[in-house]
Scaffold this active site. Sequence first.
Site, PDB file in Angstrom:
ATOM      1  N   GLU A 206      26.646 -37.407   3.915  1.00 44.25           N
ATOM      2  CA  GLU A 206      26.675 -35.954   4.119  1.00 44.25           C
ATOM      3  C   GLU A 206      26.695 -35.244   2.770  1.00 44.25           C
ATOM      4  O   GLU A 206      27.672 -34.607   2.376  1.00 44.25           O
ATOM      5  CB  GLU A 206      27.879 -35.586   4.992  1.00 44.25           C
ATOM      6  CG  GLU A 206      27.794 -36.243   6.362  1.00 44.25           C
ATOM      7  CD  GLU A 206      29.100 -36.235   7.151  1.00 44.25           C
ATOM      8  OE1 GLU A 206      30.080 -35.619   6.686  1.00 44.25           O
ATOM      9  OE2 GLU A 206      29.133 -36.853   8.218  1.00 44.25           O
TER      10      GLU A 206
ATOM     11  N   HIS B 111      32.172 -31.323   5.649  1.00 39.27           N
ATOM     12  CA  HIS B 111      31.308 -32.384   6.180  1.00 39.27           C
ATOM     13  C   HIS B 111      29.880 -31.873   6.343  1.00 39.27           C
ATOM     14  O   HIS B 111      29.601 -30.694   6.158  1.00 39.27           O
ATOM     15  CB  HIS B 111      31.813 -32.845   7.553  1.00 39.27           C
ATOM     16  CG  HIS B 111      33.002 -33.745   7.491  1.00 39.27           C
ATOM     17  ND1 HIS B 111      32.943 -35.074   7.789  1.00 39.27           N
ATOM     18  CD2 HIS B 111      34.292 -33.484   7.158  1.00 39.27           C
ATOM     19  CE1 HIS B 111      34.138 -35.608   7.645  1.00 39.27           C
ATOM     20  NE2 HIS B 111      34.984 -34.671   7.264  1.00 39.27           N
TER      21      HIS B 111
ATOM     22  N   GLU C 171      31.565 -28.123   9.086  1.00 40.42           N
ATOM     23  CA  GLU C 171      30.330 -28.901   9.218  1.00 40.42           C
ATOM     24  C   GLU C 171      29.137 -28.043   8.805  1.00 40.42           C
ATOM     25  O   GLU C 171      28.932 -26.967   9.351  1.00 40.42           O
ATOM     26  CB  GLU C 171      30.137 -29.318  10.678  1.00 40.42           C
ATOM     27  CG  GLU C 171      31.254 -30.177  11.254  1.00 40.42           C
ATOM     28  CD  GLU C 171      31.040 -31.656  10.992  1.00 40.42           C
ATOM     29  OE1 GLU C 171      30.024 -32.005  10.365  1.00 40.42           O
ATOM     30  OE2 GLU C 171      31.901 -32.449  11.421  1.00 40.42           O
TER      31      GLU C 171
HETATM   32 ZN   LIG Z   1      31.333 -36.255   8.385  1.00 42.42          ZN
END
Ligand SMILES: [Zn+2]
Length: 1191
Positions: free
Chosen positions: A891, A985, A1070
């Site tokens: 990531e 993330h 995210e």
């Molecule tokens: Zn992750």
Amino acid sequence: MNKPKMATEKGNSRVLMLLGQLERMNGEAMVRDVEMARQVTTKILHLIQTQEKSGKEVMSKSSSGMEVILASLEINNTSVSNPMLNYISLQLMLFPWLFCVLGRGRRVGVFVSKGGTGILFQILITASKDLPPSEELMLQLHSLLAKVGPKDRKFGVKARLSGALNVTISLMKQNLQNTKLLLPCLQVLRVYSTNSVNAISLGKNGVVELMFKIIGPYCKKNTSLLKVALDALGALLKSKTNARRAVDGGHVPVLLSLYLDWHRNDTRHRHMLIRKGLLVCLRNITNIKLGRKAFIEADGMRILYNSSTECLPVRTLDPLVNTSSLIMRKCFPKNRLPLPTIKSAFHYQLPHVPAVGPVAQLYSQPPGVDDVVDESDDNEETEADSDTENEEDEKDHHSNDDIETDLNKLHPKKSPGRPFEELRVYERFFLELSEDFQVSVFSSTRSTRPIVVPTAQALSPKSIPIPNSQEDCKSIKGQHTQPPPSAPTPTPPVPLTPLELDTIHLTKDQDKKEEANIPTPDGHTTFTRPPSQGQRIEQELAHALECASLEEDRALNAEEGLKGVKQEEGAEDEAGEGAVLEVPDTALLLPLHDPDLYVEMVKGTHSVPQYAEVAYPDYFGHVAPTFREPLLERVYGVQRSKIFQDIERLIHPNDILDKVVYDLDIPSCPVIEDNGESLKFNSQFESGNLRKAVQVRKYEYDLVLNSDINSNHYHQWFYFEVSGMRVGTTYRFNLINCEKSNSQFNYGMQVLMYSVQEAISGRPRWVRTGTDICYYKNHFARSSIAAGGQKGKSYYTMTFSKNFSHKDDVCYFAYHYPYTYSTLKMHLSKLEALRTPQIYLRQDVLCETLGGNSCPLLTITAMPESNSNDHICQFRNRPLIFLSARVHPGETNASWVMKGTLEFLMGTSPLAASLREAYIFKIVPMLNPDGVVNGNHRCSLSGEDLNRQWQNPSPELHPTIYHTKSLLQYLAHIQRAPLVFCDYHGHSRKKNVFMYGCSVKETVWQSSISATSSYLQEDLGYRALPKILSQIAPAFSMASCSFVVERSKESTARVVVWREIGVQRSYTMESTLCGCDQGKYKGLQIGTRELEEMGAQFCMALLRLKRLTGLRNHQHLLDLESDIIGTQTKVASCPTTYVMEEDEPSFLEAIDYSAESNDEDAEPENEHAGEVHEHPDHLDQLSDSDTNHRD
Ligand SMILES: [Zn+2]
């Protein structure tokens, strides 16, 4: 009253009157009087047929009309023993009546709900006892049942329990030539067969064989009968035992030749549904292994491949091509990955192997086991046919399985699990909070204090008393005169492993340099270019600079840019004179990048394969392009055409080269030299992970990714180099061992490419590229060993094509913008240069990783305004913000967001200054350096996902998590738990940027557990930060956020920091790997500029959080947060969507791209679905039947 109304009333009353009459006849058993009943019902029928309203009234819910009619039918049926009764004539009279009533779907529903189906079956059974049964009655009954069946969910069960299955079957057997009667029987059979238990029972009674008699041989008569028969057979063959019967009966070649007959003779495509029906039968038979074998033996691959190729030009035949493609993919012989073992090509000896878990399994695997394929997995033949009648009751039960329902676990513990004696050693990472700090802070403004905490065992508790912050303040306030700051004690800079020049061979050795005319990354080689080109580069750079300066949200960089322009002028003179170009000069645009420094950093980075090369992109740096990069529009049929190319490998094996051109399993010489006919591959550099490259056809390559170290899976991330390409040729690349079941590559995401030729021409940048991109399940077998013990898992191919624009180029491809550990170290080193006297920046080493890399910890805040008591007190009492990133190496976007955050925090803007004055930032920018260095996708060197270790991290195996958690535990102990914790993330299957948080209330809402109201009195502070972000950050989407606590996530940073440390605002943020589908960036792929901007906006949101409150009073803050986000009821009315998995939530655009898909009734959920699934609606228009289960 006017007349029309009277007329209506009259009509209504007449129908009701007649119904009443019929009801009385039922009640008085007067049905014997057939003539009278016939009169009454004829009148009712007439009224209904001529007056719409009468029909409505009879069928309305309040009316008992339907009951009366059904009662008449039932009474007649039960009175059958009365020889006086001419029941047949009465029923014959009633049936047309029923047909009329049932003419509309809604009426059928009423009929079913009043128990009509059961009565029809009773009549059927009764009538079947007459030998021979009345053909007319049977015809009528089956026609009625065919209408009712599709609307009655329990139709199949009712039929079986009543014994109707056998009645229909024997009727069919006796009337095979009687098409008039056979058709309604087949229509009913088709509905019976959709029930899996019925299908097995029918199969035992020889119905499969019977159906094959009906459907063949090829004949154009009775096509509507044939169509229904094929539907019924297709449904029967969903049962594996029936499929086996068909194989054993030798029907696979029959079906194939029948299909070919129809394909050849149906030149005007009028009978597509019959052709489709034949394919559906084949599709269901090939669900079993025997069926696939029979299909291959009957030359099915070639037959379907050739027929499909002929169908391709006619768009209306797509359903045939798609179903054929599905069957061929299923039957395509499973290949093994071209690897000796699925275990990572590199091994790292762990200090100790955990007793249980994936790594233990990996280590305990006996030698010689073939972990690439295991045929034994194919156990589907033993699969029992089970009763799935109640499947509608079972559905949706799984979606909530993962929600935490244990209220004890939902109640944050807040008590750190370790004794303070053990935690005290972490005091050294919080110098800003310590007692004598007012001295040291002024004494060593430019110092960094390297502190290495190797393992917990090595820590010896110190006896320094830790005052809590309040006492601290008092004691400071007690002193009225401050001692003058003592003399600075210089300390060495960030401790990185000493350089070992002799152990490093810098990349791109001489021969490559000559061959490609490219400077070596050690920066010493100069590169001569014609002056015109040099000038062009200058223009390019100047233009890029201008664009960057104009960027609205880049105040900080604009300032850097101004500085840069002056330097640029100098550079221009130089270039004009000599036209000697070294590496692209990115210093102007990339204040944190320095190629020479990068190489220095690489020398101190430890990789398991001991990489000695540097990838050009990391060396040159990446200047984000200023042009827009829209989501790639998917070309119609791209997946299909790629799959057909794959199938051609089997059909035309002579075209296949199968030439290995790169192989990491030959450690001495992975790059295989050839005569220049093949591309050259390499990935032996930091974060690279290509394991093997096989040239399949002249311009097509299969690429195999390496597993995470000490693991045998987690293939998704990729980063590799390609050279030796020809211009004007389209190359196809297939990454053949991807693991995720779907990917944003199916929804507009492109791969990233970096061209060295472009870079030295002044455009050093990663760009989104590639055409014909798609992601689908392939024919490579995945052993259960390589799937964590799960059987039946598959590999997926990510394919893209590229037409290179430069000869002799060296290009790099990556899953996402690479960001290496050495890059981080370089950035951190350059951040020091941004420090001003007002900024407090300290870089510590939190610990060493297993691989011997140091894990940096940053502290950023503002220096106290003065050394007055008040200022020192304010300084110490600033709330803490704790940030981390990149626990998952694949990531990389998380690192770019973190870069944005760090640059903003170190910026000179008034906002940045306010932010520093408001908070103390504690940042671990890379939680998994080893994973990043070694090209892992998910794990650390321990072969484990570090974001599943937070509950009980091991100091030896998970040192970065262990010590990060310890820092937080220490803070909790001294009552300074952070205000906000956020772990950055990246997300591969969703668009936009969003957050996951933890809320007891929202978890309880999403689950079925009942909880007392005390659990529901939760303040809504956790929603404020995401809410602010959704207002200020264009990439951020509140709608994608979730605040549900999941069981499977109980050992993630977010949940543990919330539960154990007691941080209410504990988040995972995210960022999409793909792009945005809302806001300013809607329709665009995300780039580093947007990611860095997101990092800066995260800071802005924290500032707004602070400013909106206007007070340092914590309780007040909470109240105001509630105001920002609205009342409780507002939140309750629009809770965020609950998603199943944190890192890979269930895909909102879920489509089964798998070869095994046979769910015909699934509604396509987006525009791409049509490629694989047939649209049921479309087919229905062509269908001769009204059988369609969709309620
Ligand atoms: Zn992750």
